[in-house]
Every structure is written in C-alpha cells, then in structure tokens.
Motif scaffolding. Structure first.
Motif, short mmCIF file in Angstrom:
data_model
loop_
_atom_site.label_atom_id
_atom_site.label_comp_id
_atom_site.label_asym_id
_atom_site.label_seq_id
_atom_site.Cartn_x
_atom_site.Cartn_y
_atom_site.Cartn_z
N PHE A 1 3.60 -74.81 -28.25
CA PHE A 1 3.61 -74.55 -29.87
C PHE A 1 2.84 -75.87 -30.08
N VAL A 2 2.64 -76.00 -31.36
CA VAL A 2 1.65 -76.94 -32.19
C VAL A 2 0.30 -76.76 -31.61
N SER A 3 0.02 -77.41 -30.47
CA SER A 3 -1.35 -77.24 -29.75
C SER A 3 -2.70 -77.55 -30.98
N ALA A 4 -2.30 -78.69 -31.75
CA ALA A 4 -3.13 -78.74 -32.69
C ALA A 4 -4.68 -79.46 -32.25
N ASN A 5 -5.66 -79.21 -32.70
CA ASN A 5 -6.92 -79.97 -32.14
C ASN A 5 -6.70 -81.44 -32.45
N PRO A 6 -7.16 -82.26 -31.38
CA PRO A 6 -7.28 -83.56 -31.63
C PRO A 6 -8.31 -84.31 -32.51
N ARG B 1 8.20 -66.01 -18.47
CA ARG B 1 7.76 -65.87 -19.73
C ARG B 1 6.76 -66.83 -20.36
N CYS B 2 5.62 -66.53 -20.87
CA CYS B 2 4.86 -67.42 -21.53
C CYS B 2 4.89 -67.14 -23.12
N LEU B 3 5.50 -68.06 -23.86
CA LEU B 3 5.38 -67.73 -25.48
C LEU B 3 4.55 -68.62 -25.91
N ILE B 4 3.78 -68.19 -26.82
CA ILE B 4 2.74 -68.89 -27.58
C ILE B 4 2.95 -68.75 -29.03
N MET B 5 2.88 -69.77 -29.84
CA MET B 5 3.15 -69.99 -31.18
C MET B 5 1.80 -70.16 -31.67
N LEU B 6 1.41 -69.35 -32.64
CA LEU B 6 0.16 -69.44 -33.38
C LEU B 6 0.20 -69.19 -34.61
N GLY B 7 -0.85 -70.05 -35.61
CA GLY B 7 -0.72 -69.75 -37.22
C GLY B 7 -1.15 -68.42 -37.38
N ALA B 8 -0.96 -68.13 -38.75
CA ALA B 8 -1.34 -66.95 -39.61
C ALA B 8 -2.75 -66.44 -39.08
N ASP B 9 -3.66 -67.43 -39.28
CA ASP B 9 -5.10 -67.24 -39.12
C ASP B 9 -5.43 -66.76 -37.54
N HIS B 10 -4.38 -66.80 -36.92
CA HIS B 10 -4.73 -66.02 -35.42
C HIS B 10 -4.22 -64.73 -35.25
N HIS B 11 -3.90 -64.13 -36.28
CA HIS B 11 -3.25 -62.65 -36.10
C HIS B 11 -4.14 -61.90 -35.45
N GLY B 12 -5.24 -61.82 -35.78
CA GLY B 12 -6.31 -60.75 -35.08
C GLY B 12 -6.52 -61.43 -33.50
N TYR B 13 -6.11 -62.22 -33.01
CA TYR B 13 -6.09 -62.87 -31.82
C TYR B 13 -4.97 -62.15 -30.74
N VAL B 14 -3.97 -61.41 -31.43
CA VAL B 14 -2.95 -60.95 -30.68
C VAL B 14 -3.27 -59.79 -29.71
N GLY B 15 -4.13 -58.96 -30.28
CA GLY B 15 -4.46 -57.79 -29.47
C GLY B 15 -5.10 -58.07 -28.43
N ARG B 16 -6.10 -58.73 -28.42
CA ARG B 16 -6.98 -59.25 -26.93
C ARG B 16 -6.02 -60.01 -25.89
N MET B 17 -5.14 -60.87 -26.65
CA MET B 17 -4.29 -61.62 -25.73
C MET B 17 -3.39 -60.70 -24.81
N ASN B 18 -2.87 -59.53 -25.49
CA ASN B 18 -2.12 -58.72 -25.06
C ASN B 18 -2.82 -57.87 -23.98
N ALA B 19 -4.01 -57.52 -24.37
CA ALA B 19 -4.77 -56.62 -23.36
C ALA B 19 -5.21 -57.57 -22.12
N MET B 20 -5.16 -58.91 -22.23
CA MET B 20 -5.70 -59.91 -21.27
C MET B 20 -4.47 -59.83 -20.36
N CYS B 21 -3.18 -60.05 -20.74
CA CYS B 21 -2.12 -60.02 -20.01
C CYS B 21 -1.95 -58.59 -19.17
N ALA B 22 -2.27 -57.49 -19.86
CA ALA B 22 -2.10 -56.31 -19.06
C ALA B 22 -3.36 -55.88 -18.26
N ALA B 23 -4.46 -56.93 -18.32
CA ALA B 23 -5.56 -56.90 -17.19
C ALA B 23 -5.20 -57.39 -16.12
N PHE B 24 -4.40 -58.46 -16.16
CA PHE B 24 -3.79 -59.21 -15.08
C PHE B 24 -2.75 -58.53 -14.44
#
Length: 551
Positions: free
Chosen positions: A128-133, A327-350
């Motif tokens: 979580f947080v993981s703000a750019n430096p 379990r790998c939990l990642i907390m992201l901001g609202a602007d990353h909502h479109g990112y969820v599908g590809r990340m879940n697909a990546m998880c399934a691909a592994f």
C-alpha cells in the motif's frame, strides 16, 4: 457468554439431536452457527436463524426444527430462556452469570482480546501507498497509509503473518521528469512543461547544491543523473519520515529498478512461456490475457526490446509468490480501476487464483473541506494536499481515524474544522474521551482502594447487559473487518461502544459515595469498566490511534 461461545453451545445442541436420532443432517452438523444481537428489545440477548438454514436439508420445516433445538438448548449451561419466533427464529436469553463472565474473560485476555485464528497460517503481502518518489504523499496515498496499516494490524490480530511492502517506483519516465525539474530549479530555469512544481522541488534542489556545489559545472546530462540519484534518495527519505511520523512503517521497500536489473522480468516471461501464455507478434512479446478475462492481450516486451509497463508487474507478482506469500493484496487509487482486469488475468496466467492469491483493493477519492470550502492546494507541494498538510490541520490520531472510518470504496469529504474539535460531534474525540473517562474512573477507584472482582451473577441491570453484549461482539467485529477488508467496521463499533458505556455509567453507579460501604456489586461493575477500557484500547490500537488516559 460470548457469541462464539453461544455458537458452540448451539452446535453442541444440534450434535446431540443428531446423536439421539431426532435429527438427520446429511451434510453433517455445521462447525459454527451465526449468532446476532436482535434489533428489538424483548427478543432476548441473541438470535439465530440456524433452523431456517438447516430445515430443508433435515427434511423438516423450520418451526419444527426450531422447537427441537430450543428444547435442547434450554437444558444447556448459561442459557436462561429460548423462544421460537415466526417461522423458526430462535431468540435466546443468557443467564446473568454466564453473561457477566464476559467481563472477567476480557480483562484476563488483555491485549489479546479480539484475537482469533481466522487467518492462522496465512502469509499475506500487503502492498500500500507505493507513491512515486517524485513528491510528498498526497491525500489519496494518505488514505491508504491509514487503511493499509490498520488492515495489517487487523490481519495480525486474526492470526496472519503480515508483511507490509512499499513498491518504490524508481524506474521510468516520471523519474526523468523529476530529475529534470530539480535541474531546472537549481539553474533558476522555469519548470519543464511536463515537470514537477512546488516549493519542495526548490528545497531539494538547494539541498543537492549544498552537497554537490560542483554539479552545475557538469554537462546537463551528467548533472541530471546526479539530481536523479541524490534527489530520489532525498525525496524517498522524506516520504519514509512522513509515514513514520504518521505511525506507518514498512517491512520491505522493494525497488522497481531492481526487477529490470536482476533479470526478474526475463524469468517471469520464461515461466509464462512454459505455461503457454505468451506469444510473439509484430516483433513484440504478448501475454495472452484475453483468455483470462481481460478485454485484450497485453504487450510485455515491446518491439524495441524494452519492457512494457506490465513487464514489471509480472516480475513483481512472481517475486512475491516465490517469497512464499499466499495472498498478495495491493491497494490502489481510484484512477487505477481499469488496471484490475489485466492484473487478475496476469494472476490467472501464472496458474493462480484471482481474488485469493492476488487481490486488488481500490480506494476512492478524499476531499478536504475547511470553512465550508474545498482545500485543494498545499503551501509546499503546490498542486496537491499532502500528508503533512493533513497532520498539521488535525493531528495524527484524528487523521488516521478519519481516513480509516469510512469504507475505502466510498468517496469521503473530511471537514477539517469538525475533526479538529474537542467535542462529541468529532468521532475520534468521542472514542478517545470514553477511554479517558474510563481511565479516570479506574484511577479514582485505585485512590479509594476499591478493587475489581468477578461477581458475574450481580450484573443484572439492563444497561450492564447491553454493555456486556457489546463488549462480547468485539472479536466478531475484528474477524469481519479482516474478512471484508474493512477497518471502518472497528471504528464504527468503537463509536457505538462509547455511547453504550456512557449510558451504562449514567444508570449504574460504579464507586461508593462518601462513607458508603464498598459492595461486591461495586467490584463487579469496576471489572466491567476495566473490560470496557481493554476493548476501547484494543480497538483504537488496531486503527493505529492512541488511547489517552487524560483529555
């Protein structure tokens, strides 16, 4: 008697009915039963709908099953009465002695009250947080700092082994823009068109010049590399200090750049190739994410041989799994909502399970309001409100509580004037004041020489019963907060508990007056007060908020 203990009693009652041959359950007796506090007075201390849930499987109607179970429960220790209502709801009244015993159990458990084994044996990576430096943490990142750290505490309380991780984005174009902005500030040039502004850029540039007064004598390319290396380190140290001062510390700071330098990307691509989930087309390497639910396949390695943004995600996820996290939990901001599908697909691909091995939580926007107007600008950052701005306005405790008090999937408007007030309309003040009031009473008891003692059979007043039942709910609240990823459930519970305690105190005298003799009822009520302090302190601790003894 806690809800968990009552659940066990009900399970024992069902087991007895099966063993007697009075009840047939093809799927077996459930290991636990849901027990809730009824909404209406007069419906007992607890209620369960287990008869409605099991009747069809048992080949009977809910009312008949309810009557059988009620008769069984009436003979159990600690049960005062059982009534069957409506189609088969069971309303259960607990004996005063069994209910009052909760206070002694809470005090004996101390800091461990509320703990469970719900996530025992699970290794959880909480990123979580993981703000750019490239600047101070803005208000969206602050929300995840409060919620993420609280969730980590709650997971630990429920038995998980938790690693808090910060993904350090030190690779890519944003770092180029940051270092270019520092160089421009050092030279007295305007901020580049796509660069970063704000006083903090000038502060860092000045600090670098103090360290390296020769830097502007270098060529621009070489000078920018100095500003990159030194400036990123300075900004990141400042971010870590701000988080530490906010009560948030991380176990791991993972550098994105390391993924690209260590060959981790190549290893991830090789693994996916073995699984048959990457292919080459138009000179690029693609991940076949569409077959795993994504809207299209994704480029991993571009035709020029450079890794696409997704390549780092692949390598990072595989690295976490290879480190042994379930379990790998990642907390992201609202602007990353479109990112969820590809990340879940990546998880399934592994070959992993999205939602189990990888879970992405999206946090919505936070708006700050002062004097009825939106607060949008930071004196130092220039463009966004930062963690330091929020702490300066209302303090760490109020900021953490306010941000954790709301479900992370909802937008929130924080009224800074309200959260800075020492009044009961400020939720964190309400809870902390309850703890301080309890602590003051216990201090007065010590001065009077009154010691708490367990006499559970004496706690028969209505307000005592309500408080005992509220205290008994805490473990269930903590487990639900972990399972539903909702620290706000703890905050809302604490506010209700504070009100319940005040109503008890107003109705039930705890300490003797004047020359009045100290009785066992005083001692029993004092133990109940101690139990209340334990739960208030434990709950505030889960949110990373202090439990003051004076206010």
């Amino acid at each position: 008697m806690t809800p968990a203990q009552l659940s066990t009693t009900i399970v024992d009652g069902l087991t007895a009915l099966v063993e007697q041959g009075s009840l047939a359950l093809p799927d077996g007796v459930p290991s636990e039963v849901t027990v809730e506090r009824p909404r209406q007075k007069g419906h007992g201390d607890y209620a369960t709908n287990v008869a409605l849930q099991l009747a069809k499987k048992a080949g009977t109607n809910p009312r008949a099953l309810g009557e059988m179970l009620a008769e069984q429960l009436r003979t159990a220790d600690g049960i005062g009465a059982v009534d069957v209502a409506g189609p088969g709801f069971l309303n259960i009244t607990v004996e005063a002695g069994a209910q009052g015993q909760v206070a002694a159990e809470i005090v004996a458990a101390g800091e461990r009250y509320g703990a469970s084994d719900a996530f025992r044996g699970e290794r959880i990576n909480l990123e979580f947080v993981s703000a750019n430096p490239t600047g101070p943490i803005h208000i969206g990142g602050v929300r995840w700092a409060a919620v993420g750290d609280a969730l980590g505490r709650i997971f630990t309380m429920t038995g998980a082994e938790v690693t808090r991780e910060y993904y350090f984005n030190d690779h890519g174009s944003q770092i180029d823009r940051f270092s270019g902005s520092l160089l421009a500030a050092a030279k007295g040039d305007p901020t580049p068109e796509d660069g970063y502004g704000g006083q903090y850029i000038h502060d860092i540039a000045r600090a670098i010049l103090d360290q390296r007064p020769d830097v502007l004598g270098l060529g621009d390319e070489e000078a920018q590399e100095v500003f990159r290396a030194v400036g990123v380190d300075m900004m990141f140290e400042e971010i870590k200090k701000s988080l530490h001062d906010f009560g948030v510390d991380f176990d791991v700071f993972f550098h994105e750049d390391e993924l690209h330098r260590s060959g981790a990307v190549d290893r991830a691509v090789a693994r996916l190739r073995e699984l048959g989930n990457v292919y080459e087309q138009d000179g690029a390497v693609w991940l076949a994410t569409e077959k795993f639910g994504d809207d299209k396949d994704r480029v991993v390695i571009k035709s020029d041989g450079q890794g696409a943004y997704l390549s780092g995600d692949l390598a990072y996820y595989l690295d976490k799994r290879e480190r042994g996290f379930d379990r790998c939990l990642i907390m992201l901001g609202a602007d990353h909502h479109g990112y969820v599908g590809r990340m879940n697909a990546m998880c399934a691909a592994f070959g992993d399970q999205p939602g189990t091995n990888l879970e992405i939580l999206i946090g919505q926007m936070v708006n700050l309001v002062r004097d009825g107007q939106p607060m949008r600008m930071s004196k130092r950052a220039g463009t966004v409100v930062t963690i330091d701005d929020l702490v300066e306005a209302i303090g760490v405790d109020a900021a953490r509580y306010a941000l954790a008090r709301y479900s992370s999937d909802s937008n929130i408007d924080l009224d800074l004037d309200l959260w800075a007030r020492a009044t009961n309309d400020n939720p964190v003040f309400t809870v902390q004041y309850a703890h301080a009031r309890v602590s003051s009473l216990l201090s007065n008891a010590a001065d009077l020489g009154v010691e708490a003692a367990s006499h559970p059979e004496l706690l028969t007043h209505e307000k005592e019963g309500v408080l005992l039942r509220a205290l008994a709910e805490f473990p269930r609240v903590v487990t639900a907060a972990a399972e539903l990823r909702g620290p706000h459930r703890v905050a809302r519970y604490l506010e209700e508990l504070a009100g319940t305690y005040h109503r008890f105190y107003d109705s039930c005298r705890v300490l003797p007056m004047g020359d009045e003799e100290t009785t066992d009822l005083h001692r029993a009520r004092l133990l109940l007060v101690q139990a209340t302090r334990t739960v208030l302190a434990n709950g505030l601790g889960l949110l990373g908020v202090s439990a003051p003894e004076r206010m």
